[in-house]
Scaffold this motif. Structure first.
Motif, short mmCIF file in Angstrom:
data_model
loop_
_atom_site.label_atom_id
_atom_site.label_comp_id
_atom_site.label_asym_id
_atom_site.label_seq_id
_atom_site.Cartn_x
_atom_site.Cartn_y
_atom_site.Cartn_z
N ALA A 193 0.87 -1.17 0.00
CA ALA A 193 0.00 0.00 0.00
C ALA A 193 0.91 1.23 0.00
CB ALA A 193 -0.89 0.00 1.23
N ASP A 194 0.87 1.98 -1.10
CA ASP A 194 1.82 3.08 -1.24
C ASP A 194 1.22 4.20 -2.08
OD1 ASP A 194 4.75 3.99 -0.96
OD2 ASP A 194 4.44 4.11 -3.13
N VAL A 195 1.46 5.46 -1.65
CA VAL A 195 0.88 6.60 -2.36
C VAL A 195 1.43 6.74 -3.78
CG1 VAL A 195 0.36 7.91 -0.29
CG2 VAL A 195 2.60 8.14 -1.34
N GLY A 196 2.56 6.12 -4.05
CA GLY A 196 3.13 6.18 -5.39
C GLY A 196 2.80 4.96 -6.23
N GLY A 197 1.88 4.13 -5.73
CA GLY A 197 1.56 2.89 -6.43
C GLY A 197 0.57 3.08 -7.56
N GLY A 198 0.20 1.97 -8.18
CA GLY A 198 -0.74 1.99 -9.29
C GLY A 198 -2.16 2.22 -8.83
N ASP A 199 -3.05 2.38 -9.78
CA ASP A 199 -4.44 2.67 -9.49
C ASP A 199 -5.13 1.46 -8.86
OD1 ASP A 199 -7.48 2.64 -10.50
OD2 ASP A 199 -6.80 4.71 -10.26
N PHE A 200 -5.71 1.65 -7.71
CA PHE A 200 -6.34 0.56 -6.96
C PHE A 200 -7.48 -0.07 -7.75
CE2 PHE A 200 -9.05 -1.41 -3.82
CZ PHE A 200 -8.19 -1.92 -2.87
N LEU A 201 -8.32 0.77 -8.34
CA LEU A 201 -9.51 0.26 -9.03
C LEU A 201 -9.14 -0.59 -10.24
CD1 LEU A 201 -11.86 3.38 -8.87
CD2 LEU A 201 -11.84 1.36 -7.41
N ARG A 235 -2.26 2.36 -4.74
CA ARG A 235 -2.66 3.51 -3.93
C ARG A 235 -4.18 3.59 -3.89
NH1 ARG A 235 -1.80 5.64 -8.98
NH2 ARG A 235 -3.44 7.04 -9.75
N LEU A 236 -4.70 3.99 -2.76
CA LEU A 236 -6.14 4.24 -2.65
C LEU A 236 -6.45 5.62 -3.20
CD1 LEU A 236 -6.98 2.87 0.91
CD2 LEU A 236 -7.63 1.87 -1.29
N PRO A 237 -7.50 5.76 -4.00
CA PRO A 237 -7.83 7.07 -4.55
C PRO A 237 -8.37 8.01 -3.48
CG PRO A 237 -9.54 5.49 -5.11
CD PRO A 237 -8.43 4.71 -4.45
N ILE A 238 -8.08 9.29 -3.62
CA ILE A 238 -8.64 10.33 -2.75
C ILE A 238 -9.60 11.15 -3.60
CG2 ILE A 238 -8.14 12.36 -1.33
CD1 ILE A 238 -7.03 9.89 -0.06
N TYR A 239 -10.88 11.03 -3.31
CA TYR A 239 -11.88 11.72 -4.12
C TYR A 239 -12.22 13.11 -3.58
CZ TYR A 239 -12.55 7.09 -6.14
OH TYR A 239 -12.34 5.88 -6.76
N GLY A 240 -11.97 13.33 -2.30
CA GLY A 240 -12.24 14.62 -1.71
C GLY A 240 -10.98 15.45 -1.59
N ALA A 241 -10.97 16.39 -0.65
CA ALA A 241 -9.85 17.31 -0.50
C ALA A 241 -8.85 16.87 0.56
CB ALA A 241 -10.38 18.70 -0.16
N ALA A 242 -9.05 15.70 1.18
CA ALA A 242 -8.14 15.23 2.22
C ALA A 242 -6.74 15.03 1.65
CB ALA A 242 -8.65 13.92 2.82
N GLU A 243 -5.74 15.41 2.44
CA GLU A 243 -4.35 15.25 1.99
C GLU A 243 -3.98 13.79 1.85
OE1 GLU A 243 -0.24 14.26 2.62
OE2 GLU A 243 -1.69 14.19 4.26
N SER A 244 -4.50 12.96 2.77
CA SER A 244 -4.20 11.53 2.73
C SER A 244 -5.13 10.83 3.71
CB SER A 244 -2.74 11.26 3.12
OG SER A 244 -2.51 11.66 4.47
N LEU A 245 -5.02 9.50 3.75
CA LEU A 245 -5.76 8.70 4.71
C LEU A 245 -4.83 8.29 5.85
CD1 LEU A 245 -7.85 6.22 2.52
CD2 LEU A 245 -8.78 7.89 4.13
#
Length: 266
Positions: A193-201, A235-245
């Motif tokens: 699980a990494d912010v630089g990873g591929g698209d989760f979906l 990486r998990l997508p961020i759909y809102g304005a949150a910086e991260s999970l």
């Protein structure tokens, strides 16, 4: 009844809030009726002592009966003694001492697991406890902790698991490369699980396979050498304005998505 908060017996229990004492004795501290209840229900063999105020034991009669069924005598204490033993300000009248019972990474992967959480340098006790709890809830087969991860028997971790520490096998002090090697040998893919990873979906179809999720440090994530060990990174997508999970939140999503995919696949 134990009445002296400074007695050697009380001090010995209180020392278990320190890692050095836990390592030396192989014991750890449980606080509150829920932790005692779960230990009695799932791993009564690990319990060494139970301490409680008369008021708490009257309120939580099921704990008293479960202890009796397990052949454990409950030691009555004053509120002052219990406060001296506990790590929390309000231990809710019950404290117990249990033996640490980690499993080995060899046993984890010898059991042909389908879902495992591997934690590499997770340092926050609350996060680790929540990840163990989420892994339990998602039906994971085990949690593997590398040597750089916080001690799972830290009182804050134990509290955050809300009893799940007694439900799911936990391997400790593991070398990450060894864990990944054993996962691969067991036919388990390792996904970081990494912010630089591929698209989760786009990769959700892979989750129906036996999977070990690799989670890293709260601030830095996973180092390059750790990422290189994984089969892929997502990486998990961020759909809102949150910086991260938050790490534990992200881990919960990853584990549940995998559990959903594996159950849908049958």
């Amino acid at each position: 009844m134990l009445e002296n908060p400074r007695s050697p017996r009380v001090r010995a229990v209180a020392k278990l809030t320190k890692r050095s004492a836990r390592q030396e004795t192989g014991l750890f501290l449980l606080e509150g009726p829920q932790a005692a209840r779960e230990a009695l229900a799932y791993r009564p063999d690990t319990l060494v002592e139970i301490f409680a105020t008369p008021t708490a034991l009257e309120k939580h009669a099921d704990v008293r009966e479960a202890a009796k069924d397990a052949g454990l005598e409950v030691v009555y204490t004053t509120e002052a003694v219990l406060d001296a033993m506990a790590d929390t300000v309000t231990p809710q009248g019950i404290v117990a001492v249990a033996r640490q019972s980690p499993t080995s990474v060899r046993e984890v992967f010898a059991a042909s697991p389908r879902l495992v959480a591997i934690c590499e340098e997770v340092r926050d006790p609350g996060n680790l406890g929540t990840i163990i709890r989420a892994a339990d809830a998602a039906g994971a087969d085990a949690v593997v902790l590398t040597g750089r991860t916080v001690d799972p028997y830290n009182p804050k971790v134990v509290r955050a698991t809300t009893g799940s520490l007694f439900h799911v096998p936990v391997a400790v002090g593991v070398d990450l490369a060894t864990a990944v090697e054993k996962a691969h040998a067991a036919g388990v893919q390792v996904i970081a699980a990494d912010v630089g990873g591929g698209d989760f979906l786009e990769s959700r179809g892979l989750l129906s396979q036996p999977t070990a999720w690799l989670f890293g440090n709260e601030a830095r994530g996973l180092e390059d050498d750790a990422l290189a060990l994984a089969d892929l990174s997502l990486r998990l997508p961020i759909y809102g304005a949150a910086e991260s999970l938050n790490l534990a939140t992200a881990a919960s999503v990853c584990l549940y998505e995998t559990a959903f995919a594996q159950r849908a696949a049958g």
